[in-house]
Write a protein that holds these residues in place. Structure first.
Motif: not given
Ligand code: ASP
Ligand code: MG
Length: 473
Positions: A322, A324-325, A327, A355, A357-358
Protein backbone atom coordinates in the motif's frame (compact mmCIF):
# COMPACT_ATOMS: atom_id res chain seq x y z
CA UNK A 1 -1.16 -44.67 -21.16
CA UNK A 2 0.59 -43.14 -18.22
CA UNK A 3 0.74 -44.77 -14.80
CA UNK A 4 1.36 -42.60 -11.74
CA UNK A 5 3.53 -43.38 -8.73
CA UNK A 6 0.75 -45.00 -6.70
CA UNK A 7 -0.26 -47.12 -9.69
CA UNK A 8 3.26 -48.59 -9.84
CA UNK A 9 3.83 -48.40 -6.08
CA UNK A 10 5.21 -51.94 -5.70
CA UNK A 11 5.77 -55.20 -7.58
CA UNK A 12 2.20 -56.42 -7.27
CA UNK A 13 0.84 -53.16 -8.58
CA UNK A 14 3.29 -53.23 -11.48
CA UNK A 15 2.09 -56.76 -12.29
CA UNK A 16 -1.49 -55.44 -12.27
CA UNK A 17 -0.51 -52.57 -14.59
CA UNK A 18 1.24 -54.98 -16.99
CA UNK A 19 -1.97 -57.04 -17.00
CA UNK A 20 -4.06 -53.96 -17.86
CA UNK A 21 -1.69 -53.08 -20.69
CA UNK A 22 -1.85 -56.62 -22.04
CA UNK A 23 -5.62 -56.56 -21.97
CA UNK A 24 -5.88 -53.30 -23.93
CA UNK A 25 -3.12 -54.35 -26.30
CA UNK A 26 -4.82 -57.64 -27.08
CA UNK A 27 -8.04 -55.78 -27.85
CA UNK A 28 -6.14 -54.37 -30.81
CA UNK A 29 -4.79 -51.08 -29.44
CA UNK A 30 -1.31 -49.78 -30.11
CA UNK A 31 0.01 -48.55 -26.78
CA UNK A 32 2.98 -46.62 -25.46
CA UNK A 33 3.23 -46.85 -21.66
CA UNK A 34 4.70 -43.99 -19.64
CA UNK A 35 5.69 -44.78 -16.09
CA UNK A 36 6.29 -42.72 -12.97
CA UNK A 37 8.75 -43.74 -10.30
CA UNK A 38 7.57 -46.15 -7.61
CA UNK A 39 5.43 -44.02 -5.26
CA UNK A 40 7.48 -41.78 -2.97
CA UNK A 41 10.75 -42.55 -4.74
CA UNK A 42 11.31 -39.08 -6.23
CA UNK A 43 10.97 -37.51 -2.78
CA UNK A 44 13.46 -40.02 -1.37
CA UNK A 45 15.97 -39.32 -4.12
CA UNK A 46 15.75 -35.58 -3.62
CA UNK A 47 16.04 -35.93 0.12
CA UNK A 48 19.15 -38.06 -0.21
CA UNK A 49 20.71 -35.66 -2.70
CA UNK A 50 20.25 -32.89 -0.12
CA UNK A 51 21.58 -35.09 2.67
CA UNK A 52 24.68 -35.75 0.58
CA UNK A 53 25.42 -32.02 0.32
CA UNK A 54 24.60 -31.08 3.88
CA UNK A 55 25.99 -34.11 5.72
CA UNK A 56 28.52 -35.35 3.17
CA UNK A 57 28.44 -38.85 4.63
CA UNK A 58 29.29 -41.72 2.30
CA UNK A 59 27.86 -44.13 4.89
CA UNK A 60 24.41 -42.57 4.41
CA UNK A 61 24.71 -43.06 0.66
CA UNK A 62 25.50 -46.75 1.23
CA UNK A 63 22.45 -47.11 3.47
CA UNK A 64 20.26 -45.48 0.86
CA UNK A 65 21.72 -47.74 -1.81
CA UNK A 66 20.74 -50.80 0.20
CA UNK A 67 17.23 -49.46 0.73
CA UNK A 68 16.77 -48.73 -2.98
CA UNK A 69 18.17 -52.09 -4.02
CA UNK A 70 15.90 -54.00 -1.63
CA UNK A 71 12.82 -52.06 -2.71
CA UNK A 72 13.40 -52.58 -6.43
CA UNK A 73 14.56 -56.18 -6.16
CA UNK A 74 11.41 -56.93 -4.18
CA UNK A 75 9.35 -55.25 -6.91
CA UNK A 76 11.01 -57.39 -9.60
CA UNK A 77 10.28 -60.52 -7.58
CA UNK A 78 6.58 -59.68 -7.34
CA UNK A 79 6.10 -58.24 -10.82
CA UNK A 80 7.96 -60.68 -13.06
CA UNK A 81 7.45 -64.47 -13.17
CA UNK A 82 9.89 -65.46 -15.89
CA UNK A 83 13.24 -66.02 -14.10
CA UNK A 84 15.35 -65.19 -17.16
CA UNK A 85 13.58 -61.88 -17.70
CA UNK A 86 13.79 -61.09 -13.98
CA UNK A 87 17.55 -61.79 -14.02
CA UNK A 88 18.08 -59.40 -16.95
CA UNK A 89 16.06 -56.65 -15.26
CA UNK A 90 17.94 -57.06 -11.98
CA UNK A 91 21.22 -56.60 -13.85
CA UNK A 92 20.04 -53.34 -15.39
CA UNK A 93 18.77 -52.09 -12.03
CA UNK A 94 22.02 -52.93 -10.24
CA UNK A 95 24.04 -51.11 -12.88
CA UNK A 96 21.83 -48.03 -12.57
CA UNK A 97 21.92 -48.07 -8.79
CA UNK A 98 25.74 -48.24 -8.93
CA UNK A 99 25.78 -45.18 -11.19
CA UNK A 100 23.48 -43.35 -8.80
CA UNK A 101 25.68 -44.28 -5.86
CA UNK A 102 28.71 -42.80 -7.63
CA UNK A 103 26.85 -39.59 -8.32
CA UNK A 104 25.70 -39.27 -4.71
CA UNK A 105 29.21 -39.94 -3.39
CA UNK A 106 30.49 -37.29 -5.78
CA UNK A 107 28.01 -34.85 -4.27
CA UNK A 108 29.20 -35.80 -0.76
CA UNK A 109 32.76 -34.83 -1.69
CA UNK A 110 31.84 -31.70 -3.62
CA UNK A 111 29.31 -30.55 -1.05
CA UNK A 112 27.46 -28.87 -3.88
CA UNK A 113 24.16 -29.66 -5.53
CA UNK A 114 23.37 -27.85 -8.76
CA UNK A 115 19.92 -27.86 -10.39
CA UNK A 116 21.46 -30.05 -13.08
CA UNK A 117 22.55 -32.65 -10.53
CA UNK A 118 19.16 -32.56 -8.80
CA UNK A 119 17.57 -33.49 -12.13
CA UNK A 120 20.12 -36.20 -12.74
CA UNK A 121 19.60 -37.76 -9.31
CA UNK A 122 15.82 -37.49 -9.34
CA UNK A 123 15.61 -39.11 -12.79
CA UNK A 124 16.60 -42.45 -11.24
CA UNK A 125 13.10 -43.05 -9.84
CA UNK A 126 11.65 -43.44 -13.32
CA UNK A 127 14.81 -45.04 -14.69
CA UNK A 128 14.48 -47.83 -12.15
CA UNK A 129 10.74 -48.25 -12.66
CA UNK A 130 10.70 -48.53 -16.46
CA UNK A 131 12.83 -51.72 -16.74
CA UNK A 132 10.57 -53.45 -14.20
CA UNK A 133 7.35 -52.55 -16.00
CA UNK A 134 8.84 -53.46 -19.36
CA UNK A 135 10.06 -56.80 -17.95
CA UNK A 136 6.64 -57.48 -16.43
CA UNK A 137 5.04 -56.96 -19.85
CA UNK A 138 7.55 -59.30 -21.54
CA UNK A 139 6.91 -61.83 -18.83
CA UNK A 140 3.26 -61.86 -19.97
CA UNK A 141 4.39 -62.77 -23.47
CA UNK A 142 4.20 -59.35 -25.13
CA UNK A 143 7.20 -57.63 -26.67
CA UNK A 144 8.41 -54.54 -24.82
CA UNK A 145 11.42 -52.22 -24.78
CA UNK A 146 12.16 -49.46 -22.27
CA UNK A 147 13.36 -45.96 -23.10
CA UNK A 148 14.28 -42.89 -21.13
CA UNK A 149 12.34 -39.76 -22.05
CA UNK A 150 15.39 -38.54 -23.97
CA UNK A 151 15.75 -41.80 -25.88
CA UNK A 152 12.06 -41.58 -26.77
CA UNK A 153 12.76 -38.17 -28.31
CA UNK A 154 11.78 -35.68 -25.59
CA UNK A 155 14.34 -32.94 -26.19
CA UNK A 156 13.96 -30.00 -23.82
CA UNK A 157 15.16 -26.57 -22.83
CA UNK A 158 17.88 -26.33 -20.19
CA UNK A 159 15.49 -25.24 -17.43
CA UNK A 160 16.45 -27.91 -14.96
CA UNK A 161 13.57 -28.84 -12.72
CA UNK A 162 11.05 -27.30 -15.05
CA UNK A 163 12.15 -28.08 -18.59
CA UNK A 164 9.89 -27.63 -21.59
CA UNK A 165 9.95 -29.69 -24.80
CA UNK A 166 11.53 -28.06 -27.85
CA UNK A 167 9.38 -27.91 -30.96
CA UNK A 168 11.35 -30.67 -32.66
CA UNK A 169 10.41 -33.07 -29.86
CA UNK A 170 7.13 -34.00 -31.49
CA UNK A 171 8.81 -35.05 -34.71
CA UNK A 172 11.58 -36.90 -32.90
CA UNK A 173 9.13 -38.83 -30.72
CA UNK A 174 7.20 -39.86 -33.80
CA UNK A 175 10.40 -41.08 -35.47
CA UNK A 176 11.69 -42.95 -32.43
CA UNK A 177 8.48 -44.61 -31.27
CA UNK A 178 6.29 -44.66 -34.37
CA UNK A 179 7.82 -47.69 -36.08
CA UNK A 180 7.35 -50.20 -33.29
CA UNK A 181 3.82 -49.35 -32.26
CA UNK A 182 2.46 -52.49 -33.89
CA UNK A 183 4.97 -54.98 -32.63
CA UNK A 184 5.34 -54.11 -28.95
CA UNK A 185 4.42 -51.98 -25.95
CA UNK A 186 7.18 -49.42 -25.59
CA UNK A 187 7.72 -48.24 -22.02
CA UNK A 188 9.01 -44.70 -21.54
CA UNK A 189 10.15 -43.07 -18.29
CA UNK A 190 7.85 -40.18 -17.40
CA UNK A 191 9.10 -36.93 -15.87
CA UNK A 192 12.43 -36.78 -17.70
CA UNK A 193 13.79 -35.58 -21.00
CA UNK A 194 17.19 -34.44 -22.15
CA UNK A 195 18.58 -31.21 -23.51
CA UNK A 196 20.28 -30.87 -26.87
CA UNK A 197 23.60 -31.95 -25.35
CA UNK A 198 22.03 -35.17 -24.10
CA UNK A 199 21.99 -34.08 -20.44
CA UNK A 200 19.04 -35.27 -18.38
CA UNK A 201 16.40 -32.68 -17.50
CA UNK A 202 13.09 -33.03 -15.64
CA UNK A 203 9.71 -31.57 -16.51
CA UNK A 204 8.71 -30.56 -12.96
CA UNK A 205 7.08 -32.54 -10.16
CA UNK A 206 4.25 -34.79 -11.35
CA UNK A 207 5.76 -34.36 -14.81
CA UNK A 208 4.84 -37.84 -16.03
CA UNK A 209 1.41 -36.53 -17.04
CA UNK A 210 3.17 -33.98 -19.19
CA UNK A 211 5.47 -36.66 -20.68
CA UNK A 212 2.47 -38.76 -21.64
CA UNK A 213 0.79 -35.84 -23.33
CA UNK A 214 3.97 -34.91 -25.23
CA UNK A 215 4.38 -38.48 -26.44
CA UNK A 216 0.70 -38.73 -27.30
CA UNK A 217 0.95 -35.58 -29.42
CA UNK A 218 4.17 -36.89 -31.03
CA UNK A 219 2.72 -40.22 -32.14
CA UNK A 220 -0.68 -38.59 -32.82
CA UNK A 221 -2.46 -40.93 -30.47
CA UNK A 222 -6.22 -41.32 -30.58
CA UNK A 223 -6.40 -40.84 -26.83
CA UNK A 224 -4.11 -40.08 -23.91
CA UNK A 225 -4.99 -42.02 -20.78
CA UNK A 226 -3.66 -40.98 -17.39
CA UNK A 227 -4.05 -43.78 -14.86
CA UNK A 228 -4.09 -42.61 -11.25
CA UNK A 229 -5.27 -43.88 -7.90
CA UNK A 230 -8.39 -41.69 -7.94
CA UNK A 231 -11.65 -41.83 -9.88
CA UNK A 232 -10.75 -39.12 -12.39
CA UNK A 233 -11.08 -35.38 -11.86
CA UNK A 234 -13.41 -34.65 -8.95
CA UNK A 235 -15.77 -31.74 -8.23
CA UNK A 236 -13.61 -31.04 -5.20
CA UNK A 237 -11.20 -32.84 -2.89
CA UNK A 238 -13.21 -35.75 -1.41
CA UNK A 239 -11.19 -35.46 1.79
CA UNK A 240 -12.85 -32.05 2.28
CA UNK A 241 -16.30 -32.78 0.94
CA UNK A 242 -17.19 -36.50 1.05
CA UNK A 243 -20.04 -35.88 -1.44
CA UNK A 244 -17.50 -34.91 -4.11
CA UNK A 245 -18.15 -36.64 -7.44
CA UNK A 246 -16.22 -37.51 -10.53
CA UNK A 247 -16.67 -34.97 -13.32
CA UNK A 248 -17.55 -37.15 -16.33
CA UNK A 249 -16.53 -34.63 -18.97
CA UNK A 250 -14.58 -31.42 -18.86
CA UNK A 251 -13.02 -29.12 -21.45
CA UNK A 252 -9.31 -28.53 -21.99
CA UNK A 253 -9.54 -25.02 -20.59
CA UNK A 254 -11.44 -26.10 -17.51
CA UNK A 255 -8.92 -28.85 -16.81
CA UNK A 256 -6.12 -26.31 -17.18
CA UNK A 257 -7.77 -23.85 -14.81
CA UNK A 258 -8.22 -26.66 -12.31
CA UNK A 259 -4.65 -27.81 -12.46
CA UNK A 260 -3.38 -24.26 -12.05
CA UNK A 261 -5.69 -23.86 -9.10
CA UNK A 262 -4.41 -26.62 -6.92
CA UNK A 263 -6.79 -29.41 -7.82
CA UNK A 264 -3.65 -31.51 -7.95
CA UNK A 265 -4.99 -33.79 -10.63
CA UNK A 266 -2.77 -32.98 -13.56
CA UNK A 267 0.60 -31.39 -14.10
CA UNK A 268 -0.45 -27.89 -15.24
CA UNK A 269 1.17 -28.22 -18.67
CA UNK A 270 -0.36 -31.60 -19.47
CA UNK A 271 -3.17 -30.29 -21.60
CA UNK A 272 -1.10 -28.13 -23.98
CA UNK A 273 0.41 -30.92 -26.14
CA UNK A 274 -2.90 -32.81 -26.23
CA UNK A 275 -4.68 -29.65 -27.28
CA UNK A 276 -2.40 -28.96 -30.24
CA UNK A 277 -3.40 -32.29 -31.78
CA UNK A 278 -6.98 -32.26 -30.43
CA UNK A 279 -6.39 -35.50 -28.54
CA UNK A 280 -8.89 -36.33 -25.81
CA UNK A 281 -7.35 -37.02 -22.40
CA UNK A 282 -8.90 -39.58 -20.08
CA UNK A 283 -8.17 -39.71 -16.36
CA UNK A 284 -8.82 -43.19 -14.98
CA UNK A 285 -8.45 -45.20 -11.80
CA UNK A 286 -5.86 -48.01 -12.05
CA UNK A 287 -7.61 -49.88 -9.28
CA UNK A 288 -11.10 -49.54 -10.79
CA UNK A 289 -10.49 -49.80 -14.53
CA UNK A 290 -14.17 -50.35 -15.35
CA UNK A 291 -15.05 -46.89 -14.01
CA UNK A 292 -15.14 -44.40 -16.92
CA UNK A 293 -13.26 -41.62 -15.06
CA UNK A 294 -13.06 -38.15 -16.58
CA UNK A 295 -12.80 -37.32 -20.25
CA UNK A 296 -11.07 -34.04 -21.13
CA UNK A 297 -12.12 -32.81 -24.56
CA UNK A 298 -12.08 -29.76 -26.79
CA UNK A 299 -15.83 -29.19 -26.85
CA UNK A 300 -17.20 -26.97 -24.21
CA UNK A 301 -20.40 -28.58 -23.18
CA UNK A 302 -22.62 -26.27 -21.20
CA UNK A 303 -24.25 -28.50 -18.67
CA UNK A 304 -27.07 -27.83 -16.23
CA UNK A 305 -24.41 -26.59 -13.84
CA UNK A 306 -22.30 -23.64 -14.84
CA UNK A 307 -19.74 -24.44 -12.17
CA UNK A 308 -17.93 -27.74 -12.50
CA UNK A 309 -15.53 -27.78 -9.58
CA UNK A 310 -14.31 -25.95 -6.51
CA UNK A 311 -10.70 -26.21 -5.49
CA UNK A 312 -8.67 -25.17 -2.51
CA UNK A 313 -5.04 -24.06 -2.42
CA UNK A 314 -3.47 -24.21 1.00
CA UNK A 315 -0.04 -23.05 2.10
CA UNK A 316 -0.25 -19.68 0.47
CA UNK A 317 0.37 -16.18 1.76
CA UNK A 318 -1.26 -12.90 0.85
CA UNK A 319 1.02 -9.92 0.35
CA UNK A 320 -0.31 -6.38 0.40
CA UNK A 321 1.49 -3.36 -0.88
CA UNK A 322 0.00 0.00 0.00
CA UNK A 323 1.02 3.60 -0.46
CA UNK A 324 -0.83 6.66 -1.72
CA UNK A 325 2.02 7.54 -4.06
CA UNK A 326 1.45 4.38 -6.01
CA UNK A 327 -1.56 5.98 -7.68
CA UNK A 328 -0.48 7.33 -11.00
CA UNK A 329 3.14 6.36 -10.48
CA UNK A 330 3.90 4.54 -13.67
CA UNK A 331 5.99 1.39 -13.30
CA UNK A 332 5.34 0.40 -9.70
CA UNK A 333 3.58 -2.80 -10.65
CA UNK A 334 6.27 -3.56 -13.19
CA UNK A 335 8.94 -3.16 -10.52
CA UNK A 336 7.04 -5.41 -8.11
CA UNK A 337 6.73 -8.19 -10.66
CA UNK A 338 10.26 -7.79 -11.94
CA UNK A 339 11.90 -8.19 -8.54
CA UNK A 340 9.66 -11.13 -7.70
CA UNK A 341 10.36 -12.83 -11.01
CA UNK A 342 14.08 -12.34 -10.73
CA UNK A 343 14.01 -14.02 -7.32
CA UNK A 344 12.07 -16.96 -8.77
CA UNK A 345 8.89 -16.15 -6.85
CA UNK A 346 5.72 -17.35 -8.50
CA UNK A 347 2.56 -15.25 -8.24
CA UNK A 348 -0.61 -17.32 -7.88
CA UNK A 349 -3.21 -14.55 -7.92
CA UNK A 350 -3.25 -10.75 -8.25
CA UNK A 351 -5.61 -7.89 -7.58
CA UNK A 352 -5.27 -4.13 -7.67
CA UNK A 353 -7.91 -1.70 -6.51
CA UNK A 354 -8.77 0.98 -9.02
CA UNK A 355 -7.66 3.65 -6.56
CA UNK A 356 -4.26 2.17 -7.40
CA UNK A 357 -3.12 2.67 -3.86
CA UNK A 358 -3.24 -0.98 -3.02
CA UNK A 359 -1.81 -4.05 -4.75
CA UNK A 360 -2.42 -7.51 -3.35
CA UNK A 361 -1.11 -10.83 -4.53
CA UNK A 362 -0.81 -14.40 -3.39
CA UNK A 363 2.38 -16.45 -3.37
CA UNK A 364 3.15 -19.86 -1.95
CA UNK A 365 3.81 -19.71 1.76
CA UNK A 366 7.34 -21.04 1.37
CA UNK A 367 8.19 -18.03 -0.80
CA UNK A 368 6.50 -15.39 1.36
CA UNK A 369 9.58 -14.42 3.37
CA UNK A 370 11.72 -14.04 0.28
CA UNK A 371 8.98 -12.00 -1.38
CA UNK A 372 8.80 -9.59 1.57
CA UNK A 373 12.55 -9.29 1.72
CA UNK A 374 13.10 -8.48 -1.94
CA UNK A 375 10.14 -6.11 -2.07
CA UNK A 376 11.25 -4.19 1.00
CA UNK A 377 14.76 -3.94 -0.40
CA UNK A 378 13.44 -2.71 -3.74
CA UNK A 379 11.10 -0.04 -2.40
CA UNK A 380 12.48 1.04 0.97
CA UNK A 381 10.16 3.85 1.90
CA UNK A 382 9.73 5.43 -1.44
CA UNK A 383 6.37 5.24 -3.30
CA UNK A 384 5.24 2.24 -1.30
CA UNK A 385 4.27 2.94 2.26
CA UNK A 386 3.76 -0.48 3.64
CA UNK A 387 4.34 -4.08 2.68
CA UNK A 388 2.56 -6.65 4.82
CA UNK A 389 1.75 -10.31 4.62
CA UNK A 390 -0.90 -12.67 5.94
CA UNK A 391 -0.11 -16.37 6.06
CA UNK A 392 -3.34 -17.56 7.62
CA UNK A 393 -5.17 -17.63 4.28
CA UNK A 394 -6.23 -20.02 1.52
CA UNK A 395 -7.31 -19.56 -2.08
CA UNK A 396 -10.66 -21.01 -3.10
CA UNK A 397 -11.30 -21.24 -6.84
CA UNK A 398 -14.63 -21.84 -8.55
CA UNK A 399 -14.14 -23.26 -12.06
CA UNK A 400 -16.41 -23.84 -15.04
CA UNK A 401 -16.49 -22.68 -18.65
CA UNK A 402 -20.26 -22.27 -18.39
CA UNK A 403 -19.67 -19.25 -16.15
CA UNK A 404 -18.56 -17.20 -19.16
CA UNK A 405 -21.46 -15.05 -20.18
CA UNK A 406 -23.81 -16.49 -17.55
CA UNK A 407 -24.97 -13.64 -15.33
CA UNK A 408 -25.53 -14.27 -11.65
CA UNK A 409 -22.75 -16.73 -10.90
CA UNK A 410 -20.80 -14.20 -8.84
CA UNK A 411 -23.99 -13.31 -6.97
CA UNK A 412 -24.42 -16.95 -5.97
CA UNK A 413 -20.75 -17.29 -5.00
CA UNK A 414 -20.76 -14.22 -2.79
CA UNK A 415 -24.34 -14.63 -1.60
CA UNK A 416 -23.83 -18.16 -0.35
CA UNK A 417 -20.54 -17.30 1.34
CA UNK A 418 -22.16 -14.26 2.91
CA UNK A 419 -25.02 -16.37 4.24
CA UNK A 420 -22.45 -18.70 5.73
CA UNK A 421 -20.80 -15.67 7.39
CA UNK A 422 -17.55 -16.27 5.54
CA UNK A 423 -15.52 -13.16 4.95
CA UNK A 424 -13.84 -12.71 1.58
CA UNK A 425 -10.46 -11.02 1.75
CA UNK A 426 -9.60 -10.76 -1.92
CA UNK A 427 -11.24 -11.55 -5.24
CA UNK A 428 -10.02 -12.13 -8.74
CA UNK A 429 -11.73 -13.19 -11.93
CA UNK A 430 -9.79 -13.62 -15.11
CA UNK A 431 -11.37 -12.30 -18.27
CA UNK A 432 -11.71 -15.88 -19.53
CA UNK A 433 -14.50 -15.98 -16.93
CA UNK A 434 -13.74 -19.67 -16.38
CA UNK A 435 -12.68 -19.06 -12.84
CA UNK A 436 -13.49 -16.92 -9.84
CA UNK A 437 -10.80 -17.05 -7.16
CA UNK A 438 -11.16 -15.84 -3.60
CA UNK A 439 -8.89 -15.49 -0.63
CA UNK A 440 -10.45 -16.43 2.71
CA UNK A 441 -9.12 -17.02 6.22
CA UNK A 442 -7.58 -20.44 6.58
CA UNK A 443 -9.95 -21.25 9.43
CA UNK A 444 -12.94 -20.66 7.12
CA UNK A 445 -11.54 -22.28 3.99
CA UNK A 446 -13.09 -25.71 4.39
CA UNK A 447 -16.52 -24.37 5.12
CA UNK A 448 -16.16 -22.05 2.10
CA UNK A 449 -15.50 -25.06 -0.14
CA UNK A 450 -18.42 -26.99 1.40
CA UNK A 451 -20.73 -24.00 0.98
CA UNK A 452 -19.85 -23.50 -2.68
CA UNK A 453 -20.01 -27.22 -3.45
CA UNK A 454 -23.53 -27.27 -2.04
CA UNK A 455 -24.62 -23.96 -3.63
CA UNK A 456 -23.79 -25.24 -7.11
CA UNK A 457 -25.19 -28.71 -6.34
CA UNK A 458 -21.99 -30.40 -7.39
CA UNK A 459 -22.89 -33.51 -5.42
CA UNK A 460 -25.71 -34.17 -7.89
CA UNK A 461 -25.24 -35.77 -11.27
CA UNK A 462 -24.38 -32.78 -13.38
CA UNK A 463 -25.76 -34.40 -16.49
CA UNK A 464 -22.91 -33.53 -18.79
CA UNK A 465 -22.58 -36.87 -20.47
CA UNK A 466 -24.13 -35.29 -23.55
CA UNK A 467 -27.82 -35.54 -22.77
CA UNK A 468 -30.12 -33.56 -25.04
CA UNK A 469 -30.01 -30.55 -22.72
CA UNK A 470 -26.45 -29.66 -23.51
CA UNK A 471 -25.76 -26.53 -25.46
CA UNK A 472 -22.52 -26.29 -27.38
CA UNK A 473 -20.85 -22.98 -26.72
N1 ASP B 1 8.08 -39.06 -10.15
C1 ASP B 1 7.85 -37.68 -10.41
C2 ASP B 1 7.25 -37.00 -9.17
O1 ASP B 1 6.99 -37.66 -8.17
C3 ASP B 1 6.98 -37.47 -11.60
C4 ASP B 1 5.61 -38.05 -11.52
O2 ASP B 1 5.32 -38.86 -10.64
O3 ASP B 1 4.78 -37.71 -12.35
O4 ASP B 1 7.06 -35.83 -9.19
MG1 MG C 1 4.80 -38.85 -8.22
Amino acid sequence: MKFGGSSVGDGNKIRHVAGLLKEYYEKGNQIVAVTSALGGLTDMLMENAHLATTKGKVSLVKEFKTELTTKHHEAVKNAIDDPKIAEGVLQILDLRIDELEKALIGICYLGELTPRSVDYISSYGERLAAPILSGAIRSLGIGSTEYTGGEAGIITTNDYGNARPLEKTYETVEKRLGLRLDSEIQVVTGFIGENEDGIITTLGRSGSDFSASIIGAGIKADEIWLWKEVNGIMTTDPRIVPEARTIPQISYSEAMELSYFGANVLHPKTIEPAMREHIPVRVKNTFDPAFPGTLVVADKVRCRHVVKAVSLIKNVALINITGADMAGTVGTVARVFTVLASSGINIIMISQSSSESNLSFVVSESQANDALKVLRAEFERYVVREITSDREVCVVAVVGAGMAGTPGVAKRVFGSLGDAMINIIMISQGSSEYNISLVVKEAEAISAVETLHKEFELHKNNGNYGTGNDIDL
